[in-house]
Write a protein that holds these residues in place. Structure first.
Motif, short mmCIF file in Angstrom:
data_model
loop_
_atom_site.label_atom_id
_atom_site.label_comp_id
_atom_site.label_asym_id
_atom_site.label_seq_id
_atom_site.Cartn_x
_atom_site.Cartn_y
_atom_site.Cartn_z
N GLU A 43 0.82 -1.21 0.00
CA GLU A 43 0.00 0.00 0.00
C GLU A 43 0.86 1.27 0.00
N MET A 44 1.92 1.24 -0.80
CA MET A 44 2.83 2.37 -0.96
C MET A 44 2.71 2.88 -2.39
N ASN A 45 2.68 4.19 -2.55
CA ASN A 45 2.59 4.76 -3.89
C ASN A 45 3.92 5.31 -4.41
N ASP A 46 4.84 5.60 -3.51
CA ASP A 46 6.08 6.27 -3.90
C ASP A 46 7.23 5.26 -4.01
N LEU A 47 7.79 5.17 -5.20
CA LEU A 47 8.92 4.27 -5.43
C LEU A 47 10.09 4.56 -4.49
N LEU A 48 10.25 5.84 -4.13
CA LEU A 48 11.39 6.23 -3.31
C LEU A 48 11.26 5.76 -1.86
N ASP A 49 10.09 5.26 -1.47
CA ASP A 49 9.91 4.75 -0.10
C ASP A 49 10.32 3.29 0.04
N ALA A 50 10.64 2.64 -1.07
CA ALA A 50 11.01 1.22 -1.03
C ALA A 50 12.34 1.04 -0.30
N ASN A 51 12.45 -0.08 0.41
CA ASN A 51 13.71 -0.41 1.09
C ASN A 51 14.24 -1.75 0.57
N PHE A 52 15.38 -2.15 1.10
CA PHE A 52 16.04 -3.37 0.66
C PHE A 52 15.13 -4.60 0.78
N GLN A 53 14.43 -4.73 1.91
CA GLN A 53 13.58 -5.90 2.12
C GLN A 53 12.44 -5.96 1.10
N ILE A 54 11.87 -4.82 0.76
CA ILE A 54 10.79 -4.77 -0.22
C ILE A 54 11.31 -5.17 -1.60
N VAL A 55 12.47 -4.66 -1.96
CA VAL A 55 13.06 -5.01 -3.26
C VAL A 55 13.33 -6.51 -3.31
N ARG A 56 13.88 -7.06 -2.23
CA ARG A 56 14.17 -8.50 -2.17
C ARG A 56 12.88 -9.31 -2.30
N SER A 57 11.81 -8.87 -1.67
CA SER A 57 10.56 -9.63 -1.77
C SER A 57 10.01 -9.59 -3.20
N TRP A 58 10.19 -8.46 -3.88
CA TRP A 58 9.75 -8.37 -5.27
C TRP A 58 10.53 -9.33 -6.15
N ILE A 59 11.85 -9.36 -5.95
CA ILE A 59 12.69 -10.28 -6.73
C ILE A 59 12.29 -11.73 -6.46
N ALA A 60 12.02 -12.04 -5.20
CA ALA A 60 11.59 -13.40 -4.85
C ALA A 60 10.27 -13.74 -5.55
N ASP A 61 9.34 -12.80 -5.58
CA ASP A 61 8.07 -13.02 -6.28
C ASP A 61 8.29 -13.24 -7.78
N PRO A 96 18.55 1.44 -1.72
CA PRO A 96 18.16 0.10 -1.31
C PRO A 96 18.73 -0.99 -2.21
N MET A 97 19.36 -0.62 -3.30
CA MET A 97 19.87 -1.61 -4.25
C MET A 97 21.32 -2.01 -3.98
N LEU A 98 21.98 -1.37 -3.02
CA LEU A 98 23.41 -1.61 -2.81
C LEU A 98 23.73 -3.07 -2.49
N LYS A 99 22.88 -3.73 -1.72
CA LYS A 99 23.15 -5.12 -1.33
C LYS A 99 22.42 -6.14 -2.18
N VAL A 100 21.65 -5.69 -3.16
CA VAL A 100 20.85 -6.61 -3.98
C VAL A 100 21.74 -7.30 -5.01
N GLN A 101 21.63 -8.61 -5.07
CA GLN A 101 22.31 -9.38 -6.09
C GLN A 101 21.28 -10.08 -6.95
N GLY A 102 21.53 -10.09 -8.22
CA GLY A 102 20.61 -10.75 -9.14
C GLY A 102 20.85 -12.24 -9.20
N PRO A 103 19.89 -12.97 -9.74
CA PRO A 103 20.06 -14.42 -9.89
C PRO A 103 21.11 -14.74 -10.94
#
Length: 109
Positions: A43-61, A96-103
């Protein structure tokens, strides 16, 4: 009045980086898809409010829905560029992308 972070980024890609229309369209699609995910799941509208955990959950999905790892990595690249642009523009402090690694992607024959 604040401008839309997505529009600011796409204008930057178009006018300053001079990316191809195809590339800009792909980035737009990826970022809108992520924004839709934020709205539905968090229930967030602003992309800039995303954090590392949210990005990781999106990648997992994305991985669970069996999207090819090459496509997932492109989406990650779109987010990386988007957040880097906004960190450099001082709209956000932490990327929030600094620690994100792709598959891992399979090698072509």
């Amino acid at each position: 009045m604040a401008t839309d972070p997505l529009d600011d980024f796409l204008n930057y890609l178009t006018h300053e980086k001079r990316y191809s229309p195809h590339t800009i369209s792909a980035y737009r699609t990826d970022l809108i898809e992520f924004r839709d995910y934020l709205v539905v799941k968090y229930e967030m509208n602003d992309l800039l409010d995303a954090n590392f955990q949210i990005v990781r959950s999106w990648i997992a999905d994305l991985m669970e829905s069996e999207i090819v790892s090459r496509s997932v990595n492109r989406k990650i690249s779109s987010l990386r560029s988007f957040f880097r642009f906004h960190v450099q523009g001082n709209r956000i402090k932490n990327n929030p992308m600094l620690k994100v690694q792709g598959p891992k992607t399979s090698k072509r024959l």
